[in-house]
Enzyme design. Sequence first.
Site, PDB file in Angstrom:
ATOM      1  N   SER A  86       7.976 -51.249  35.233  1.00 39.17           N
ATOM      2  CA  SER A  86       7.617 -52.281  34.257  1.00 39.17           C
ATOM      3  C   SER A  86       6.124 -52.158  33.892  1.00 39.17           C
ATOM      4  O   SER A  86       5.707 -51.101  33.417  1.00 39.17           O
ATOM      5  CB  SER A  86       7.984 -53.660  34.819  1.00 39.17           C
ATOM      6  OG  SER A  86       8.070 -54.617  33.795  1.00 39.17           O
ATOM      7  N   HIS A 237      16.791 -55.008  35.122  1.00 40.67           N
ATOM      8  CA  HIS A 237      15.389 -54.578  35.126  1.00 40.67           C
ATOM      9  C   HIS A 237      14.887 -54.239  36.526  1.00 40.67           C
ATOM     10  O   HIS A 237      14.005 -53.400  36.685  1.00 40.67           O
ATOM     11  CB  HIS A 237      14.524 -55.692  34.505  1.00 40.67           C
ATOM     12  CG  HIS A 237      13.106 -55.319  34.283  1.00 40.67           C
ATOM     13  ND1 HIS A 237      12.727 -54.198  33.574  1.00 40.67           N
ATOM     14  CD2 HIS A 237      11.951 -55.921  34.680  1.00 40.67           C
ATOM     15  CE1 HIS A 237      11.405 -54.135  33.530  1.00 40.67           C
ATOM     16  NE2 HIS A 237      10.912 -55.158  34.198  1.00 40.67           N
TER      17      HIS A 237
END
Length: 257
Positions: A86, A237
């Site tokens: 991320s 994610h």
Amino acid sequence: MTVSLNHRITGSGQPLILLHGLFGSLENLGGIAQRLQDQFQIHALDQRNHGRSPHTDSMDYPSMAADVLAYMDQQGLDKASLLGHSMGGKVAMQVALQAPSRVDRLIVADIAPVTYQPRHDAIMEGLSALDPERIGSRQEADRALAEYVELPAIRHFLLKNLQRASGSDGFRWRLNLPVIQACYNNLAAAPVSDGCFEGPVLFLKGELSAYIQEKHRPEVARLFPNATLRIVSGTDHWLHAEKPDTVAALCRQFLNG
């Protein structure tokens, strides 16, 4: 101005630097570190304004990449492979674009080199609404944060940033929340570069995550012409936490060429 990053070194072998995401710390990629430290020397870093690293008044990808390069200098690492998730993936990309000769191989977990629309408004609002000095327990903090963040796993992740304040019954944030909030647009932005990184790059996408999309392919190809994409099935994610064995195996395979 660079800062001296808090870090943890484990294992032995070729150096691999791990970079966590927004609101995280070096502990977030601990499962991957444990699975790779038999073959690699793992350098897990707390990024500025996160974990136990220093607080600064600014955050952007060029300065955060400079922090990583300064760390490499301090450790005598002429070259290393990088794995970032991320926000950490964007920092890793920035390091590779900023100083390509210092990066061997690059792994980017569930993020693309593009600018994203704000997607952490509820988290920011919830964290800002909490006064850690008035919180008596983590359970109380969790109940308060639940008004803003529905998923218990995300609240658990965020509340790892609460620590007991010395000489007080209350808590304090390890995060530098005001600066993260003020610099959020910088963190949503794409890495900055006039050129490209021609070394080998692996993008890992969570199958159920929307962070890497087909429309991002041209920008990935422009900046990272030697990139490949692998999809980790059944993950969102947080693919490294959801399927650590699979992610670690893909990383090992790629790092070994």
